[in-house]
Scaffold this motif. Sequence first.
Motif, PDB file in Angstrom:
ATOM      1  N   ASN A  25      44.152  36.592  41.432  1.00  0.00           N
ATOM      2  CA  ASN A  25      44.166  35.476  42.350  1.00  0.00           C
ATOM      3  C   ASN A  25      45.621  35.167  42.657  1.00  0.00           C
ATOM      4  O   ASN A  25      46.281  34.528  41.859  1.00  0.00           O
ATOM      5  N   SER A  35      38.376  29.997  48.636  1.00  0.00           N
ATOM      6  CA  SER A  35      37.543  30.374  47.489  1.00  0.00           C
ATOM      7  C   SER A  35      36.671  31.562  47.853  1.00  0.00           C
ATOM      8  O   SER A  35      35.894  31.506  48.808  1.00  0.00           O
ATOM      9  N   PRO A  80      46.307  28.789  48.110  1.00  0.00           N
ATOM     10  CA  PRO A  80      45.825  27.428  47.863  1.00  0.00           C
ATOM     11  C   PRO A  80      44.372  27.432  47.404  1.00  0.00           C
ATOM     12  O   PRO A  80      43.586  28.312  47.774  1.00  0.00           O
ATOM     13  N   ASN A  81      44.012  26.449  46.605  1.00  0.00           N
ATOM     14  CA  ASN A  81      42.635  26.400  46.116  1.00  0.00           C
ATOM     15  C   ASN A  81      41.652  25.983  47.203  1.00  0.00           C
ATOM     16  O   ASN A  81      40.456  25.850  46.941  1.00  0.00           O
ATOM     17  N   ARG A  82      42.144  25.773  48.412  1.00  0.00           N
ATOM     18  CA  ARG A  82      41.237  25.566  49.551  1.00  0.00           C
ATOM     19  C   ARG A  82      40.499  26.864  49.888  1.00  0.00           C
ATOM     20  O   ARG A  82      39.476  26.841  50.571  1.00  0.00           O
ATOM     21  N   LYS A 119      33.554  34.088  47.239  1.00  0.00           N
ATOM     22  CA  LYS A 119      32.236  33.988  46.630  1.00  0.00           C
ATOM     23  C   LYS A 119      31.515  35.325  46.798  1.00  0.00           C
ATOM     24  O   LYS A 119      31.403  35.824  47.914  1.00  0.00           O
ATOM     25  N   THR A 156      48.870  33.570  44.567  1.00  0.00           N
ATOM     26  CA  THR A 156      49.193  32.143  44.697  1.00  0.00           C
ATOM     27  C   THR A 156      48.720  31.608  46.036  1.00  0.00           C
ATOM     28  O   THR A 156      49.523  31.236  46.896  1.00  0.00           O
ATOM     29  N   PHE A 169      42.622  37.995  47.002  1.00  0.00           N
ATOM     30  CA  PHE A 169      41.684  38.036  45.884  1.00  0.00           C
ATOM     31  C   PHE A 169      41.117  39.434  45.751  1.00  0.00           C
ATOM     32  O   PHE A 169      41.089  40.193  46.703  1.00  0.00           O
TER      33      PHE A 169
END
Lengths: 115, 115
Positions: free
Chosen positions: B57, B65, B61-63, B67, B59, B47
């Motif tokens: 972003n 994140s 996993p959306n696990r 911040k 590829t 990221f």
Amino acid sequence: AQSVTQLDSHVSVSEGTPVLLRCNYSSSYSPSLFWYVQHPNKGLQLLLKYTSAATLVKGINGFEAEFKKSETSFHLTKPSAHMSDAAEYFCVVSDYLGSQGNLIFGKGTKLSVKP
Amino acid sequence: DTAVSQTPKYLVTQMGNDKSIKCEQNLGHDTMYWYKQDSKKFLKIMFSYNNKELIINETVPNRFSPKSPDKAHLNLHINSLELGDSAVYFCASSQDYGRKNNEQFFGPGTRLTVL
């Protein structure tokens, strides 16, 4: 798309002898190129960078690299290896116009220095 | 003064847990990044954040994140940890995004081990 290929996964030299770490790049436009070094269990440190000024770039700790457009190469050299040079070295291209706009790393070359 | 710092340096946890890695930079940079370095030392961008906006972003996993509470911090949250998440995670920062000579400054890394 930009990419870099480090031609050797492992290079071993004797202390006091020259170092050559090879890197070839692929870029559809004038690239920015970097060499980073990672000592064991440490973060990455910038050695030097090429940004379309002088083709021979001098970095820290006696390292230098030459940008050769005709050969699409950016090899890293040092006249005389020191034990403290033992580390992992990464050739990097900046994908500053691509969708990623970021640094793309080669797979690294491990430099071993024998006493 | 440390330019880019990460905590913790080591993180050992069980599968299925949720964990966070913190990153702070005191360089006044506008852009921060997270990289994953696998067991073969290969570094890949995960990221980047510029002025609190997610720019890229990969590829992942959306696990995972990212911040960013402010420009100086970019934390990485990981939910439902898996064995394959074991790696060294590096935070980095740069002056801005999309410049050709986009030198990035790296933190010392966080070694995550998932059991």
